[in-house]
Design a protein around this motif. Sequence first.
Motif, PDB file in Angstrom:
ATOM      1  N   ASN A  71      -0.157  -4.796  -4.470  1.00  0.00           N
ATOM      2  CA  ASN A  71      -0.291  -6.202  -4.823  1.00  0.00           C
ATOM      3  C   ASN A  71       0.845  -6.578  -5.760  1.00  0.00           C
ATOM      4  O   ASN A  71       1.255  -5.784  -6.606  1.00  0.00           O
ATOM      5  CB  ASN A  71      -1.645  -6.431  -5.497  1.00  0.00           C
ATOM      6  CG  ASN A  71      -1.977  -7.896  -5.628  1.00  0.00           C
ATOM      7  OD1 ASN A  71      -1.310  -8.746  -5.066  1.00  0.00           O
ATOM      8  ND2 ASN A  71      -3.015  -8.187  -6.385  1.00  0.00           N
ATOM      9  N   LEU A  72       1.317  -7.760  -5.623  1.00  0.00           N
ATOM     10  CA  LEU A  72       2.359  -8.253  -6.504  1.00  0.00           C
ATOM     11  C   LEU A  72       1.726  -8.583  -7.856  1.00  0.00           C
ATOM     12  O   LEU A  72       0.772  -9.362  -7.930  1.00  0.00           O
ATOM     13  CB  LEU A  72       3.022  -9.496  -5.908  1.00  0.00           C
ATOM     14  CG  LEU A  72       4.203 -10.063  -6.652  1.00  0.00           C
ATOM     15  CD1 LEU A  72       5.349  -9.055  -6.651  1.00  0.00           C
ATOM     16  CD2 LEU A  72       4.669 -11.349  -5.995  1.00  0.00           C
ATOM     17  N   PHE A  73       2.236  -7.969  -8.898  1.00  0.00           N
ATOM     18  CA  PHE A  73       1.643  -8.174 -10.223  1.00  0.00           C
ATOM     19  C   PHE A  73       1.935  -9.571 -10.765  1.00  0.00           C
ATOM     20  O   PHE A  73       1.055 -10.227 -11.295  1.00  0.00           O
ATOM     21  CB  PHE A  73       2.163  -7.101 -11.182  1.00  0.00           C
ATOM     22  CG  PHE A  73       1.560  -7.176 -12.549  1.00  0.00           C
ATOM     23  CD1 PHE A  73       0.233  -6.845 -12.761  1.00  0.00           C
ATOM     24  CD2 PHE A  73       2.311  -7.587 -13.636  1.00  0.00           C
ATOM     25  CE1 PHE A  73      -0.335  -6.923 -14.014  1.00  0.00           C
ATOM     26  CE2 PHE A  73       1.758  -7.664 -14.888  1.00  0.00           C
ATOM     27  CZ  PHE A  73       0.428  -7.323 -15.078  1.00  0.00           C
ATOM     28  N   SER A  92      -0.330  -5.836   0.376  1.00  0.00           N
ATOM     29  CA  SER A  92      -0.289  -4.959   1.538  1.00  0.00           C
ATOM     30  C   SER A  92      -1.409  -3.936   1.400  1.00  0.00           C
ATOM     31  O   SER A  92      -1.609  -3.366   0.319  1.00  0.00           O
ATOM     32  CB  SER A  92       1.062  -4.249   1.608  1.00  0.00           C
ATOM     33  OG  SER A  92       1.035  -3.252   2.589  1.00  0.00           O
ATOM     34  N   THR A  93      -2.146  -3.698   2.476  1.00  0.00           N
ATOM     35  CA  THR A  93      -3.211  -2.708   2.490  1.00  0.00           C
ATOM     36  C   THR A  93      -3.026  -1.827   3.708  1.00  0.00           C
ATOM     37  O   THR A  93      -2.759  -2.317   4.801  1.00  0.00           O
ATOM     38  CB  THR A  93      -4.594  -3.385   2.540  1.00  0.00           C
ATOM     39  OG1 THR A  93      -4.713  -4.270   1.425  1.00  0.00           O
ATOM     40  CG2 THR A  93      -5.702  -2.376   2.496  1.00  0.00           C
ATOM     41  N   GLN A  94      -3.193  -0.500   3.516  1.00  0.00           N
ATOM     42  CA  GLN A  94      -3.018   0.450   4.611  1.00  0.00           C
ATOM     43  C   GLN A  94      -4.178   1.432   4.625  1.00  0.00           C
ATOM     44  O   GLN A  94      -4.676   1.848   3.578  1.00  0.00           O
ATOM     45  CB  GLN A  94      -1.727   1.245   4.436  1.00  0.00           C
ATOM     46  CG  GLN A  94      -0.476   0.436   4.494  1.00  0.00           C
ATOM     47  CD  GLN A  94       0.756   1.297   4.229  1.00  0.00           C
ATOM     48  OE1 GLN A  94       0.636   2.442   3.841  1.00  0.00           O
ATOM     49  NE2 GLN A  94       1.918   0.719   4.447  1.00  0.00           N
ATOM     50  N   ILE A  95      -4.576   1.813   5.831  1.00  0.00           N
ATOM     51  CA  ILE A  95      -5.578   2.857   6.027  1.00  0.00           C
ATOM     52  C   ILE A  95      -4.982   3.846   7.013  1.00  0.00           C
ATOM     53  O   ILE A  95      -4.511   3.459   8.082  1.00  0.00           O
ATOM     54  CB  ILE A  95      -6.902   2.298   6.568  1.00  0.00           C
ATOM     55  CG1 ILE A  95      -7.503   1.306   5.579  1.00  0.00           C
ATOM     56  CG2 ILE A  95      -7.885   3.432   6.839  1.00  0.00           C
ATOM     57  CD1 ILE A  95      -8.748   0.625   6.099  1.00  0.00           C
ATOM     58  N   SER A  96      -5.000   5.139   6.662  1.00  0.00           N
ATOM     59  CA  SER A  96      -4.481   6.152   7.578  1.00  0.00           C
ATOM     60  C   SER A  96      -5.466   7.323   7.629  1.00  0.00           C
ATOM     61  O   SER A  96      -6.103   7.667   6.633  1.00  0.00           O
ATOM     62  CB  SER A  96      -3.097   6.633   7.137  1.00  0.00           C
ATOM     63  OG  SER A  96      -3.160   7.249   5.881  1.00  0.00           O
TER      64      SER A  96
END
Length: 122
Positions: A71-73, A92-96
């Motif tokens: 996240n942009l602070f 941006s969110t990622q799941i791997s």
Amino acid sequence: MKVKLLFICCILGFQQIIFAQDTLKLNVAEAEKLFVANNYQLLLAKYEIEQAKADVITAKLFDNPEISHENLFYNHETKRFLETSFATGQFSTQISQLFKLAGKRNKSIKLANTAVKLEEFE
């Protein structure tokens, strides 16, 4: 006379110290129990077996998914902190998830079981 009496008392005192006997008596079972309880190498080997059994349990588990969020602070354009709106914010969110192919999981379980047997034989 007093010197002779003192000398005799000292000799009797030293004689009791010299001829004192150990009164500890053990049978074979008690001696073996004390040996096993106080032998640090045997205790270490026992814990290594337990560690190898824990590795078998770990090998049976599936890998956890990895989740990351960015996240942009501070947004310089709107001069606001932690802005996550679609219009002006950046995030941006990622799941791997790791999938093991070709029976790697089963082979790692068998390898861990073999390690347990080797530790027990040691």
